[in-house]
Design a protein around this motif. Structure first.
Motif, PDB file in Angstrom:
ATOM      1  N   ALA A   1       0.828  -1.200   0.000  1.00  0.00           N
ATOM      2  CA  ALA A   1       0.000   0.000   0.000  1.00  0.00           C
ATOM      3  C   ALA A   1       0.861   1.249   0.000  1.00  0.00           C
ATOM      4  N   GLY A   2       0.523   2.190  -0.829  1.00  0.00           N
ATOM      5  CA  GLY A   2       1.249   3.447  -0.914  1.00  0.00           C
ATOM      6  C   GLY A   2       2.388   3.448  -1.905  1.00  0.00           C
ATOM      7  N   ALA A   3       2.835   2.270  -2.337  1.00  0.00           N
ATOM      8  CA  ALA A   3       3.974   2.204  -3.257  1.00  0.00           C
ATOM      9  C   ALA A   3       3.636   2.802  -4.616  1.00  0.00           C
ATOM     10  N   ALA A   4       2.416   2.583  -5.102  1.00  0.00           N
ATOM     11  CA  ALA A   4       2.028   3.128  -6.409  1.00  0.00           C
ATOM     12  C   ALA A   4       2.070   4.653  -6.392  1.00  0.00           C
ATOM     13  N   GLU A   5       1.663   5.250  -5.265  1.00  0.00           N
ATOM     14  CA  GLU A   5       1.694   6.711  -5.155  1.00  0.00           C
ATOM     15  C   GLU A   5       3.125   7.238  -5.171  1.00  0.00           C
ATOM     16  N   VAL A   6       4.034   6.501  -4.524  1.00  0.00           N
ATOM     17  CA  VAL A   6       5.448   6.898  -4.540  1.00  0.00           C
ATOM     18  C   VAL A   6       5.987   6.790  -5.961  1.00  0.00           C
ATOM     19  N   LEU A   7       5.631   5.716  -6.670  1.00  0.00           N
ATOM     20  CA  LEU A   7       6.067   5.556  -8.059  1.00  0.00           C
ATOM     21  C   LEU A   7       5.520   6.683  -8.932  1.00  0.00           C
ATOM     22  N   ASP A   8       4.266   7.034  -8.736  1.00  0.00           N
ATOM     23  CA  ASP A   8       3.676   8.135  -9.507  1.00  0.00           C
ATOM     24  C   ASP A   8       4.445   9.428  -9.264  1.00  0.00           C
ATOM     25  N   ALA A   9       4.751   9.689  -8.006  1.00  0.00           N
ATOM     26  CA  ALA A   9       5.445  10.940  -7.654  1.00  0.00           C
ATOM     27  C   ALA A   9       6.852  10.984  -8.234  1.00  0.00           C
ATOM     28  N   VAL A  10       7.609   9.891  -8.112  1.00  0.00           N
ATOM     29  CA  VAL A  10       8.982   9.913  -8.631  1.00  0.00           C
ATOM     30  C   VAL A  10       8.969   9.965 -10.158  1.00  0.00           C
ATOM     31  N   ALA A  11       8.028   9.295 -10.805  1.00  0.00           N
ATOM     32  CA  ALA A  11       7.934   9.355 -12.268  1.00  0.00           C
ATOM     33  C   ALA A  11       7.659  10.787 -12.717  1.00  0.00           C
ATOM     34  N   GLU A  12       6.747  11.452 -12.042  1.00  0.00           N
ATOM     35  CA  GLU A  12       6.430  12.845 -12.377  1.00  0.00           C
ATOM     36  C   GLU A  12       7.644  13.755 -12.154  1.00  0.00           C
ATOM     37  N   GLN A  13       8.345  13.549 -11.041  1.00  0.00           N
ATOM     38  CA  GLN A  13       9.495  14.390 -10.743  1.00  0.00           C
ATOM     39  C   GLN A  13      10.654  14.141 -11.713  1.00  0.00           C
ATOM     40  N   ILE A  14      10.855  12.914 -12.142  1.00  0.00           N
ATOM     41  CA  ILE A  14      11.892  12.629 -13.143  1.00  0.00           C
ATOM     42  C   ILE A  14      11.541  13.327 -14.452  1.00  0.00           C
ATOM     43  N   ASP A  15      10.275  13.235 -14.868  1.00  0.00           N
ATOM     44  CA  ASP A  15       9.847  13.921 -16.099  1.00  0.00           C
ATOM     45  C   ASP A  15      10.066  15.427 -15.988  1.00  0.00           C
TER      46      ASP A  15
ATOM     47  N   TYR B   1      12.212  16.997 -14.012  1.00  0.00           N
ATOM     48  CA  TYR B   1      13.655  17.242 -13.998  1.00  0.00           C
ATOM     49  C   TYR B   1      14.197  17.240 -15.428  1.00  0.00           C
ATOM     50  N   LEU B   2      13.821  16.250 -16.198  1.00  0.00           N
ATOM     51  CA  LEU B   2      14.320  16.140 -17.572  1.00  0.00           C
ATOM     52  C   LEU B   2      13.741  17.222 -18.478  1.00  0.00           C
ATOM     53  N   ALA B   3      12.567  17.752 -18.141  1.00  0.00           N
ATOM     54  CA  ALA B   3      11.986  18.870 -18.895  1.00  0.00           C
ATOM     55  C   ALA B   3      12.636  20.197 -18.503  1.00  0.00           C
ATOM     56  N   GLY B   4      13.418  20.178 -17.430  1.00  0.00           N
ATOM     57  CA  GLY B   4      14.093  21.389 -16.974  1.00  0.00           C
ATOM     58  C   GLY B   4      13.283  22.227 -16.015  1.00  0.00           C
ATOM     59  N   THR B   5      12.144  21.717 -15.554  1.00  0.00           N
ATOM     60  CA  THR B   5      11.288  22.492 -14.656  1.00  0.00           C
ATOM     61  C   THR B   5      11.451  22.118 -13.188  1.00  0.00           C
ATOM     62  N   ARG B   6      12.243  21.111 -12.873  1.00  0.00           N
ATOM     63  CA  ARG B   6      12.480  20.691 -11.483  1.00  0.00           C
ATOM     64  C   ARG B   6      13.974  20.602 -11.255  1.00  0.00           C
ATOM     65  N   ARG B   7      14.406  21.117 -10.102  1.00  0.00           N
ATOM     66  CA  ARG B   7      15.830  21.082  -9.766  1.00  0.00           C
ATOM     67  C   ARG B   7      16.143  20.159  -8.599  1.00  0.00           C
ATOM     68  N   ASP B   8      15.183  19.892  -7.758  1.00  0.00           N
ATOM     69  CA  ASP B   8      15.382  19.035  -6.592  1.00  0.00           C
ATOM     70  C   ASP B   8      14.253  18.020  -6.513  1.00  0.00           C
ATOM     71  N   PHE B   9      14.588  16.837  -6.008  1.00  0.00           N
ATOM     72  CA  PHE B   9      13.582  15.799  -5.801  1.00  0.00           C
ATOM     73  C   PHE B   9      13.155  15.843  -4.339  1.00  0.00           C
ATOM     74  N   ASP B  10      11.850  15.726  -4.108  1.00  0.00           N
ATOM     75  CA  ASP B  10      11.376  15.735  -2.730  1.00  0.00           C
ATOM     76  C   ASP B  10      10.574  14.486  -2.389  1.00  0.00           C
ATOM     77  N   VAL B  11      10.819  13.413  -3.128  1.00  0.00           N
ATOM     78  CA  VAL B  11      10.193  12.133  -2.791  1.00  0.00           C
ATOM     79  C   VAL B  11      11.023  11.473  -1.694  1.00  0.00           C
ATOM     80  N   PRO B  12      10.365  10.762  -0.786  1.00  0.00           N
ATOM     81  CA  PRO B  12      11.124  10.079   0.266  1.00  0.00           C
ATOM     82  C   PRO B  12      11.878   8.878  -0.298  1.00  0.00           C
ATOM     83  N   LEU B  13      12.960   8.532   0.372  1.00  0.00           N
ATOM     84  CA  LEU B  13      13.741   7.345   0.044  1.00  0.00           C
ATOM     85  C   LEU B  13      13.473   6.267   1.086  1.00  0.00           C
ATOM     86  N   ASP B  14      13.488   5.021   0.684  1.00  0.00           N
ATOM     87  CA  ASP B  14      13.416   3.902   1.617  1.00  0.00           C
ATOM     88  C   ASP B  14      14.743   3.154   1.521  1.00  0.00           C
TER      89      ASP B  14
END
Length: 176
Positions: free
Chosen positions: A48-62, A64-77
């Motif tokens: 539970a909750g893993a899909a939401e983390v995947l959604d968030a990191v996928a969005e943040q990677i996109d 970052y690569l589009a040049g609109t994000r400089r830092d990642f704020d997803v939690p690490l496990d």
């Protein structure tokens, strides 16, 4: 170890395999050689909750690569990633503090993490990073300015960041 969810992302930087638990990102790595027929084998639901983390990191990677994000704020496990050594955890935290578009030497990271003269160990940890992008090891360089392992890919990420800083506006990563 918790059950992880796995997703394969097709990004501007190529295909990435991303794993997450309900607590955070476990792994992000390049998936060279992973064909479309392998994607179904790599996809898993996780806890539970893993899909939401995947959604968030996928969005943040996109972003970052589009040049609109400089830092990642997803939690690490890091527990699920198998990183149990406190020095390794501190090294990864220090790397996350390197500003976008800038670099720091392996020795500097070791000193900041509380263990002077540990440049080689820091280099080894950079090579074993569980979640590239989120932990931007491409910003860590040798004392002589060299990039260490994976120089071409790391150089491309650094150049992407520097183009964005210099342009003062979002510039997308060139598709690989």
């Amino acid at each position: 170890m918790s059950a992880v969810a796995v997703r394969v992302l097709d990004t501007l930087a190529g295909r990435l395999v991303v794993e997450a638990s309900g607590r955070g990102v476990v792994r992000v790595e390049r998936a060279e050689g992973v064909g479309l027929e392998d994607v179904a084998d790599l996809t898993a639901e996780g806890e539970a909750g893993a899909a939401e983390v995947l959604d968030a990191v996928a969005e943040q990677i996109d972003e970052y690569l589009a040049g609109t994000r400089r830092d990642f704020d997803v939690p690490l496990d890091l527990d699920a990633a198998g990183v149990h050594d406190e020095f390794a955890r501190e090294v990864y935290r220090e790397i996350q503090h390197i500003p976008y578009g800038e670099t720091a030497a392996y020795g500097e990271i070791g000193l900041d993490a509380g263990r002077p003269r540990s440049a080689r160990l820091v280099g080894r940890l950079c090579g074993q990073v569980p979640a590239s992008f989120v932990i931007p090891v491409h910003r860590v360089i040798r004392a002589d300015g060299g990039l260490g392992s994976c120089p071409e890919y790391r150089l491309q990420l650094l150049e992407h960041e520097r183009r964005n800083v210099q342009a003062g506006r979002p510039v997308a990563f060139p598709r690989m």
